[in-house]
Design an enzyme around this catalytic site. Structure first.
Site, short mmCIF file in Angstrom:
data_model
loop_
_atom_site.label_atom_id
_atom_site.label_comp_id
_atom_site.label_asym_id
_atom_site.label_seq_id
_atom_site.Cartn_x
_atom_site.Cartn_y
_atom_site.Cartn_z
N GLY A 168 60.05 -85.46 15.99
CA GLY A 168 61.29 -86.04 16.49
C GLY A 168 61.37 -87.55 16.42
O GLY A 168 62.20 -88.15 17.10
N GLY A 169 60.53 -88.22 15.63
CA GLY A 169 60.62 -89.67 15.51
C GLY A 169 60.47 -90.35 16.85
O GLY A 169 59.55 -90.05 17.63
N THR A 174 58.84 -84.21 11.16
CA THR A 174 57.42 -84.14 11.48
C THR A 174 57.22 -82.72 11.98
O THR A 174 58.19 -82.01 12.21
CB THR A 174 57.11 -85.20 12.56
OG1 THR A 174 57.41 -86.49 12.03
CG2 THR A 174 55.68 -85.17 13.04
N GLU A 179 56.16 -93.22 4.70
CA GLU A 179 55.63 -93.73 5.96
C GLU A 179 55.70 -95.24 6.09
O GLU A 179 55.57 -95.78 7.20
CB GLU A 179 54.18 -93.26 6.13
CG GLU A 179 53.76 -93.11 7.56
CD GLU A 179 54.60 -92.10 8.31
OE1 GLU A 179 55.30 -92.51 9.26
OE2 GLU A 179 54.58 -90.92 7.96
N ASP A 204 57.70 -96.90 8.86
CA ASP A 204 57.26 -97.00 10.24
C ASP A 204 56.64 -98.36 10.56
O ASP A 204 56.32 -98.64 11.71
CB ASP A 204 56.25 -95.89 10.56
CG ASP A 204 56.95 -94.64 11.10
OD1 ASP A 204 58.18 -94.63 11.14
OD2 ASP A 204 56.26 -93.68 11.47
N THR A 220 53.02 -85.45 9.45
CA THR A 220 54.36 -85.81 9.02
C THR A 220 54.42 -86.34 7.60
O THR A 220 53.43 -86.83 7.06
CB THR A 220 54.93 -86.88 9.98
OG1 THR A 220 56.28 -87.16 9.64
CG2 THR A 220 54.12 -88.16 9.91
N LEU A 221 55.61 -86.24 7.02
CA LEU A 221 55.98 -86.98 5.81
C LEU A 221 56.89 -88.14 6.17
O LEU A 221 57.29 -88.92 5.31
CB LEU A 221 56.70 -86.06 4.83
CG LEU A 221 55.83 -85.02 4.11
CD1 LEU A 221 56.71 -84.02 3.38
CD2 LEU A 221 54.87 -85.69 3.14
#
Length: 591
Positions: A485-486, A392, A432, A435, A410-411
């Site tokens: 950073g997720g 991201t 995505e 997620d 983000t991708l």
């Protein structure tokens, strides 16, 4: 007799190992008097600064950066992904001062296609099919970036979309010089099997070398079409080409999915911490409410008295706040258009005080035995007792009038789904859909356990950890922050905020300081590889399980996040840009 809080502070002060931010090579941060743009890629920072100097405001510059990063940082910058933008406007589109600053949160997160189903990533035995939600066409959600950036420009920008996009189109047409770090990103094996990605980013195996110019003429044409007619991406020829390409590969996105996409202009979340006002991200970002919960738990501690920045004493208390807030994240949060969430209760200082009473002054609380304080939140949805991508990017902008933008987009994974759109479009596509909760109780790629509130449904937006945030003091903007950073995004933002506001590190020291993270499950404290051993060993002795990222892999840098920060001195007004030195091709550009 000492109060319980005083006793805890006295005990905690026994942990005294100091740790100030350090970097391998000294870096002098950029300062300016008028405006600042901070991003991970220097050409993108220059694009934002160019637009500011042409008379654009912070939103114009953020839009310029967003489109420029789609050219210069394709591992995460994008047209085929989505994200969030927090804006705080002090003037209108004509530069006239508003009666009071106005904050808006633009949600341009990806959506699940209409054909998506709750069990689309499960096999006949209802087990998750590995890789189906992360790689390939079925992982792609309906992209929101173009809608978000063009909405921001039209609603809050001062220039035209064509002016804001001109630097990106020029960078794609003429190309830009690659650094050694950037060529390594393009050489990843992750995209070698996708014909379009391999052709565009890897020259069919003739990899780009440091110092070479990387031009993307097909992407330049796509950008030019958007600049002329932004609706084309969702209602015109681009939409037709994109839907046809995804469906030909077995994906779910249709022309109607693209036509139905809408940006959500949501109300930000507000909080307070040690005399500062916090403006941050509402759902479908989990970041803002979790950040506020962390800060509420920490609000009665005098952290500097416990020890220096990154000392074991501070880390213990902060980690226990992380643990508790992430427990609530996993149980309650999802898309606000599909779920009712107890945000008011989660942000209640009384709830934080109840959580605080459960923190042992010395030892960690095992996550397995952690019990939520009773009487504050409704029962969480049932989740089986089974014990987000780093790729991201974040950018921060402030203009001469004090308007500001904090955006994270983000991708999801590195180069998203590993697919680059063909049919002449030439931009990477997201993955995505990972997620979402593929199966309740089963962790996603970031080992986040997610509940039914984040299950897959047509048109739904997946829960995110992205946390664009601003800090205000006495009505003056003080900080603009955020990070990729997720699952570590929220704790990175908290680390940065605490380092500056509590421990008085400079904005550059905060950006470069080694990071630590705890997300409730798995029950472990994660630290970056270069984290000093002394405080880590102290924490191990008290009972923490500590994981040093990439410790046993010599090639791994063992780090996460990328804090692109801005600090405005409340007294002098001097603006300082903190450009994270984990990457060396970014820039803080100001004037």
């Amino acid at each position: 007799m000492l109060s319980s809080i005083a006793t805890r502070c006295l005990l905690l002060s026994l942990f005294t190992t100091p740790l100030l931010a350090q970097t391998d090579t000294p870096y002098i941060p950029s300062t300016s008097k008028h405006a600042m743009v901070v991003t991970i890629q220097h050409n993108a920072s220059d694009a934002g600064l160019e637009v500011l100097k042409e008379g654009g405001n912070a939103v114009d510059a953020a839009v310029a950066v967003g489109f420029a990063l789609a050219v210069t940082y394709p591992v995460a910058g994008n047209l085929g992904g989505g994200g969030f933008m927090l804006v705080r406007m002090k003037t209108d589109q004509h530069g006239k001062a508003l009666k009071a600053p106005e904050a808006h949160f633009l949600d341009y997160r990806e959506r699940a296609p209409t054909a998506a189903t709750a069990d689309m990533y499960l096999d006949k035995d209802k087990n998750v099919i590995k890789g189906l939600s992360t790689v390939g066409y079925k992982a792609i959600g309906v992209p929101g970036t173009v809608a978000g950036l063009t909405y921001a420009q039209k609603t809050y920008g001062r220039l035209t979309l064509a002016q804001d996009m001109a630097p990106a189109i020029r960078l794609a047409t003429n190309g830009f010089e690659l650094t050694a770090e950037e060529t390594k990103f393009l050489q990843t094996k992750y995209i070698e099997k996708d014909p379009e990605s391999h052709r565009i980013y890897q020259r069919n195996g003739d990899f780009y070398k440091p110092g070479e110019t990387f031009a993307q003429p097909e992407l330049a044409k796509t950008l030019a079409r958007i600049a002329t007619n932004p609706g084309d991406f969702y209602h015109g020829d681009i939409a037709k080409r994109l839907a046809a390409f995804v469906q030909a590969g077995g994906g779910l996105i249709t022309e109607k999915d693209l036509a139905d996409y809408q940006v959500k202009d949501r109300t930000p979340l507000y909080g307070k911490y040690h005399g500062y006002d916090i403006i941050t991200s509402p759902p479908p970002s989990s970041g803002g409410i979790v950040l506020l919960e962390i800060l509420n738990i920490l609000s009665t501690y005098d952290l500097p008295k416990l020890g220096a920045d990154r000392s074991a004493a501070q880390m213990h208390i902060i980690t226990e706040a992380f643990r508790r807030a992430y427990m609530d994240r996993s149980d309650y949060l999802g898309d606000p258009d599909f779920n009712d969430m107890p945000l008011t209760q989660m942000a209640d200082p009384k709830y934080a005080a109840a959580w605080r009473e459960s923190i042992d002054p010395i030892k960690p609380t095992p996550s397995e035995g952690l019990k939520r304080p009773a009487g504050f939140l409704p029962p969480p949805p049932a989740v089986p007792p089974v014990h987000e991508s780093p790729q991201t990017t974040h950018f921060s902008v402030v203009d001469k009038d004090g308007n500001a933008a904090s955006s994270t987009y983000t991708l999801n994974s590195f180069f998203g789904a590993g697919i680059t759109a063909g049919n002449g479009l030439a931009f990477a596509l997201n993955d995505e859909m990972d997620d979402f909760t593929a199966k309740v109780g089963v962790p996603n790629m970031f080992r986040l356990i997610q509940g039914p509130a984040n299950s897959i449904a047509p048109g739904k937006r997946p829960l995110s950890a992205m946390t664009p945030t601003m800090i205000i003091k006495d009505s003056k903007l003080v900080m603009i922050l955020g990070s990729p950073g997720g699952s570590t995004i929220i704790t990175t933002v908290a680390n940065d905020l605490i380092s500056v506001l509590d421990n008085h590190l400079s904005i550059q020291q905060a950006a470069d300081a080694p990071r630590f993270h705890h997300q409730y499950l798995p029950d472990r404290l994660d630290v970056e590889k270069k984290f000093p051993i002394a405080p880590v060993n102290e924490l191990k002795e008290t009972g923490y399980t500590v994981n040093r990222a990439g410790e046993f892999d010599e090639k791994s840098p063992g780090q996460w996040g990328d804090s692109e920060l801005i600090y405005i001195d409340p007294k002098s007004g001097l603006i300082t840009g903190g450009q994270d030195q984990r990457r060396h091709f970014g820039k803080a550009a100001g004037y």
